[in-house]
Scaffold this active site. Structure first.
Site, PDB file in Angstrom:
ATOM      1  N   TYR A 118      91.408 102.608  45.247  1.00  0.00           N
ATOM      2  CA  TYR A 118      90.760 101.678  46.169  1.00  0.00           C
ATOM      3  C   TYR A 118      89.435 102.326  46.524  1.00  0.00           C
ATOM      4  O   TYR A 118      89.408 103.496  46.930  1.00  0.00           O
ATOM      5  CB  TYR A 118      91.567 101.538  47.466  1.00  0.00           C
ATOM      6  CG  TYR A 118      92.732 100.582  47.403  1.00  0.00           C
ATOM      7  CD1 TYR A 118      92.595  99.305  46.869  1.00  0.00           C
ATOM      8  CD2 TYR A 118      93.968 100.942  47.929  1.00  0.00           C
ATOM      9  CE1 TYR A 118      93.670  98.424  46.850  1.00  0.00           C
ATOM     10  CE2 TYR A 118      95.050 100.066  47.919  1.00  0.00           C
ATOM     11  CZ  TYR A 118      94.880  98.813  47.374  1.00  0.00           C
ATOM     12  OH  TYR A 118      95.944  97.946  47.361  1.00  0.00           O
ATOM     13  N   ARG A 133     107.656  96.017  43.303  1.00  0.00           N
ATOM     14  CA  ARG A 133     108.759  96.092  44.273  1.00  0.00           C
ATOM     15  C   ARG A 133     110.059  96.657  43.703  1.00  0.00           C
ATOM     16  O   ARG A 133     110.733  97.429  44.409  1.00  0.00           O
ATOM     17  CB  ARG A 133     109.002  94.708  44.889  1.00  0.00           C
ATOM     18  CG  ARG A 133     107.858  94.241  45.789  1.00  0.00           C
ATOM     19  CD  ARG A 133     108.147  92.861  46.361  1.00  0.00           C
ATOM     20  NE  ARG A 133     107.041  92.333  47.149  1.00  0.00           N
ATOM     21  CZ  ARG A 133     105.989  91.680  46.637  1.00  0.00           C
ATOM     22  NH1 ARG A 133     105.895  91.510  45.331  1.00  0.00           N
ATOM     23  NH2 ARG A 133     105.048  91.214  47.433  1.00  0.00           N
ATOM     24  N   ARG A 178     111.373  90.713  36.823  1.00  0.00           N
ATOM     25  CA  ARG A 178     112.693  91.133  37.321  1.00  0.00           C
ATOM     26  C   ARG A 178     113.753  91.175  36.217  1.00  0.00           C
ATOM     27  O   ARG A 178     114.852  91.671  36.442  1.00  0.00           O
ATOM     28  CB  ARG A 178     113.193  90.164  38.417  1.00  0.00           C
ATOM     29  CG  ARG A 178     112.239  89.969  39.586  1.00  0.00           C
ATOM     30  CD  ARG A 178     112.111  91.228  40.437  1.00  0.00           C
ATOM     31  NE  ARG A 178     111.189  91.038  41.549  1.00  0.00           N
ATOM     32  CZ  ARG A 178     109.899  91.416  41.540  1.00  0.00           C
ATOM     33  NH1 ARG A 178     109.388  92.032  40.484  1.00  0.00           N
ATOM     34  NH2 ARG A 178     109.133  91.222  42.595  1.00  0.00           N
ATOM     35  N   SER A 180      99.266 105.205  43.766  1.00  0.00           N
ATOM     36  CA  SER A 180      98.333 104.454  44.625  1.00  0.00           C
ATOM     37  C   SER A 180      97.444 105.392  45.439  1.00  0.00           C
ATOM     38  O   SER A 180      97.886 106.461  45.867  1.00  0.00           O
ATOM     39  CB  SER A 180      99.132 103.572  45.589  1.00  0.00           C
ATOM     40  OG  SER A 180      98.305 103.083  46.620  1.00  0.00           O
ATOM     41  N   GLN A 199      95.474 104.866  40.710  1.00  0.00           N
ATOM     42  CA  GLN A 199      94.920 103.594  41.210  1.00  0.00           C
ATOM     43  C   GLN A 199      93.924 103.891  42.307  1.00  0.00           C
ATOM     44  O   GLN A 199      94.245 104.540  43.305  1.00  0.00           O
ATOM     45  CB  GLN A 199      96.034 102.687  41.744  1.00  0.00           C
ATOM     46  CG  GLN A 199      95.530 101.379  42.354  1.00  0.00           C
ATOM     47  CD  GLN A 199      95.350 101.452  43.856  1.00  0.00           C
ATOM     48  OE1 GLN A 199      96.117 102.122  44.542  1.00  0.00           O
ATOM     49  NE2 GLN A 199      94.335 100.773  44.380  1.00  0.00           N
ATOM     50  N   ALA A 232     101.933 101.247  47.704  1.00  0.00           N
ATOM     51  CA  ALA A 232     101.655 102.196  48.781  1.00  0.00           C
ATOM     52  C   ALA A 232     102.961 102.723  49.386  1.00  0.00           C
ATOM     53  O   ALA A 232     104.020 102.120  49.235  1.00  0.00           O
ATOM     54  CB  ALA A 232     100.844 101.476  49.866  1.00  0.00           C
ATOM     55  N   THR A 274      91.474  98.688  41.588  1.00  0.00           N
ATOM     56  CA  THR A 274      91.989  97.421  42.101  1.00  0.00           C
ATOM     57  C   THR A 274      90.826  96.593  42.617  1.00  0.00           C
ATOM     58  O   THR A 274      90.105  97.018  43.527  1.00  0.00           O
ATOM     59  CB  THR A 274      93.036  97.687  43.197  1.00  0.00           C
ATOM     60  OG1 THR A 274      94.081  98.458  42.613  1.00  0.00           O
ATOM     61  CG2 THR A 274      93.598  96.395  43.757  1.00  0.00           C
ATOM     62  N   LYS A 330      92.366  96.116  37.797  1.00  0.00           N
ATOM     63  CA  LYS A 330      93.626  95.478  38.219  1.00  0.00           C
ATOM     64  C   LYS A 330      93.327  94.344  39.187  1.00  0.00           C
ATOM     65  O   LYS A 330      92.683  94.570  40.217  1.00  0.00           O
ATOM     66  CB  LYS A 330      94.514  96.519  38.903  1.00  0.00           C
ATOM     67  CG  LYS A 330      95.777  95.949  39.526  1.00  0.00           C
ATOM     68  CD  LYS A 330      96.707  97.056  39.989  1.00  0.00           C
ATOM     69  CE  LYS A 330      97.975  96.514  40.613  1.00  0.00           C
ATOM     70  NZ  LYS A 330      97.793  96.011  41.972  1.00  0.00           N
ATOM     71  N   HIS A 345      98.400  90.919  42.813  1.00  0.00           N
ATOM     72  CA  HIS A 345      98.784  91.909  43.817  1.00  0.00           C
ATOM     73  C   HIS A 345     100.176  91.584  44.403  1.00  0.00           C
ATOM     74  O   HIS A 345     100.444  91.800  45.583  1.00  0.00           O
ATOM     75  CB  HIS A 345      97.730  91.928  44.931  1.00  0.00           C
ATOM     76  CG  HIS A 345      97.469  93.287  45.529  1.00  0.00           C
ATOM     77  ND1 HIS A 345      96.289  93.958  45.370  1.00  0.00           N
ATOM     78  CD2 HIS A 345      98.227  94.089  46.327  1.00  0.00           C
ATOM     79  CE1 HIS A 345      96.331  95.095  46.048  1.00  0.00           C
ATOM     80  NE2 HIS A 345      97.496  95.206  46.624  1.00  0.00           N
TER      81      HIS A 345
HETATM   82  C1  LIG Z   1     104.606  97.207  49.236  1.00  0.00           C
HETATM   83  C2  LIG Z   1     103.535  97.023  48.220  1.00  0.00           C
HETATM   84  C3  LIG Z   1     102.429  97.865  48.244  1.00  0.00           C
HETATM   85  C4  LIG Z   1     101.420  97.728  47.296  1.00  0.00           C
HETATM   86  N1  LIG Z   1     100.392  98.610  47.309  1.00  0.00           N
HETATM   87  C5  LIG Z   1      99.433  98.525  46.355  1.00  0.00           C
HETATM   88  C6  LIG Z   1      98.400  99.498  46.292  1.00  0.00           C
HETATM   89  O1  LIG Z   1      98.352 100.437  47.080  1.00  0.00           O
HETATM   90  N2  LIG Z   1      97.453  99.348  45.335  1.00  0.00           N
HETATM   91  C7  LIG Z   1      97.478  98.324  44.425  1.00  0.00           C
HETATM   92  O2  LIG Z   1      96.595  98.222  43.582  1.00  0.00           O
HETATM   93  N3  LIG Z   1      98.473  97.417  44.449  1.00  0.00           N
HETATM   94  C8  LIG Z   1      99.453  97.497  45.380  1.00  0.00           C
HETATM   95  N4  LIG Z   1     100.470  96.595  45.373  1.00  0.00           N
HETATM   96  C9  LIG Z   1     100.548  95.575  44.286  1.00  0.00           C
HETATM   97  C10 LIG Z   1     101.309  96.115  43.066  1.00  0.00           C
HETATM   98  O3  LIG Z   1     100.554  97.057  42.353  1.00  0.00           O
HETATM   99  C11 LIG Z   1     101.669  95.006  42.073  1.00  0.00           C
HETATM  100  O4  LIG Z   1     100.501  94.274  41.756  1.00  0.00           O
HETATM  101  C12 LIG Z   1     102.756  94.050  42.561  1.00  0.00           C
HETATM  102  O5  LIG Z   1     103.682  94.700  43.391  1.00  0.00           O
HETATM  103  C13 LIG Z   1     103.457  93.447  41.355  1.00  0.00           C
HETATM  104  O6  LIG Z   1     104.354  92.493  41.739  1.00  0.00           O
HETATM  105  P1  LIG Z   1     105.951  92.770  41.911  1.00  0.00           P
HETATM  106  O7  LIG Z   1     106.114  93.502  43.197  1.00  0.00           O
HETATM  107  O8  LIG Z   1     106.487  91.373  41.954  1.00  0.00           O
HETATM  108  O9  LIG Z   1     106.422  93.554  40.720  1.00  0.00           O
HETATM  109  C14 LIG Z   1     101.503  96.697  46.323  1.00  0.00           C
HETATM  110  C15 LIG Z   1     102.620  95.865  46.301  1.00  0.00           C
HETATM  111  C16 LIG Z   1     103.623  96.011  47.227  1.00  0.00           C
HETATM  112  C17 LIG Z   1     104.820  95.113  47.150  1.00  0.00           C
END
Ligand SMILES: Cc1cc2nc3c(=O)[nH]c(=O)nc-3n(C[C@H](O)[C@H](O)[C@H](O)COP(=O)(O)O)c2cc1C
Length: 345
Positions: free
Chosen positions: A128, A297, A277, A105, A126, A78, A160, A218, A242
């Protein structure tokens, strides 16, 4: 010097406003799963093979039939405008330039149409599923998002399924993070108030009837749900917790991956995200049966440090590390990355 993804994390933290940083970096509860997503990789060992011609290593693959130059995709996150004014548009530009695919997102700070226009490569949407506060059964807004995504050229719907409500992230709460003035969820009309819908498998059938785009779930973490997903005709599964932001104490994604891959048994594509990473992390995920990985991230860190250039650099760094890991483990193609390449704890 920014020579790996960890360097980008530190540089992004130094640049970002503390509340926004807390929002990006935190996990739920005691952050057990957030840490596990990293720690689990450190317990897996690679079994490299020698005396293989690795003068060239081919990283090209396809996801849902879409060619990409590497098995590393962008996970939906997001509010990219918290990291950079161009937000998701910069990310979409960088993804295509790096030869890969972005997942936008629902909670983006640029509209899905603006992102599609800025994109230089393929993109997924993606979803919601939300309902208006006053009507639990009203799915019309979500239906309109799917229609808009189809019209704008998105190539898959990523639903998701791990967020029937949102996890409580205490670091974010303590930092009293609030969306800055002027930033909004750009896909939502200003006056629409919604909350997450508690989806069931029936809703997956509803979505299936709504669109002919590939449907990817997801947030699957168990063999049981993977079997149900296949039975409901989905085209892909993202093994994900997530990023440790929903239920704490669930397995690291890389720990959950083998049982999902075994249960799916080739009937749809399986991807994973969470804690990727290093190139060696990607290699391990591929060895355990993921067709591709997604990063969350690290993309936000690149964006915070240097906009589209930063995102492109993050993607290139990870790609180069994967290529190096493949060469040193005797894999010149992705097809040669198999289960025998890793030793689980
Ligand atoms: C700040 C942030 C916002 C996220 N927003 C969403 C989102 O809007 N929709 C979603 O399906 N996953 C969201 N996620 C989860 C990511 O899609 C993903 O599963 C996750 O960041 C993967 O792990 P990593 O950050 O260690 O790579 C978010 C993650 C973070 C860190």
């Amino acid at each position: 010097m920014l020579i790996n993804l960890h360097d980008y994390e530190a540089a992004a933290e130094a640049r970002m406003e503390p509340g926004a940083w807390a929002y990006y970096s935190s996990g739920v509860g005691d952050e057990v799963t957030l840490r596990a997503n990293r720690e689990a990789f450190a317990r897996i060992r690679i079994r490299p093979r020698m005396l293989v011609d690795v003068s060239t290593c081919d990283l090209h693959t396809t996801v849902q039939g879409i060619p990409v130059t590497m098995p590393i995709l962008i996970a939906p996150t997001a509010a990219h405008c918290l990291a950079h004014p161009e937000g998701e548009c910069a990310t979409a530009l960088a993804a295509g330039e790096a030869g890969t695919l972005m997942t936008a997102s629902t909670s983006a700070t640029r509209s899905l149409e603006e992102i599609a226009t800025a994109a230089t490569g393929p993109f997924w949407y993606q979803l919601y599923v939300d309902h208006p506060l006053e009507d639990l059964t009203d799915r019309s807004f979500s239906e309109s998002l799917v229609r808009r995504a189809e019209a704008a050229g998105y190539r898959a719907i990523v639903v998701t399924v791990d967020a029937p409500r949102f996890g409580v992230k205490e670091r974010e709460e303590r930092a009293q993070f609030e969306m800055p003035e002027g930033l909004s969820m750009a896909n939502y009309p200003g006056d629409l108030e919604t909350e997450p819908a508690s989806l069931t498998w029936n809703d997956i059938a509803w979505l299936r009837s709504l669109t002919s785009l590939p449907i990817i779930l997801k947030g699957i973490l168990t063999a049981e749900d993977a079997v149900l997903a296949v039975e409901h005709g989905v085209d892909g599964i993202i093994v994900s917790n997530h990023g440790g932001r929903q239920l704490d104490c669930v397995p690291a994604s890389i720990e959950a991956l083998p049982e999902v891959v075994a249960a799916v048994n080739g009937r749809c594509e399986v991807y994973m995200d969470g804690g990727i990473r290093r190139g060696t992390d990607v290699l391990m995920a591929l060895a355990l049966g993921a067709r591709a990985v997604l990063i969350g991230r690290p993309v936000l860190w690149g964006l915070a440090v240097d906009g589209a250039d930063g995102v492109r650099r993050v993607l290139h760094l990870l790609r180069d590390e994967l290529e190096q890991a493949m060469a040193l483990s005797g894999c010149s193609t992705l097809a040669s990355v198999g289960a025998a390449l890793v030793k689980l704890p």
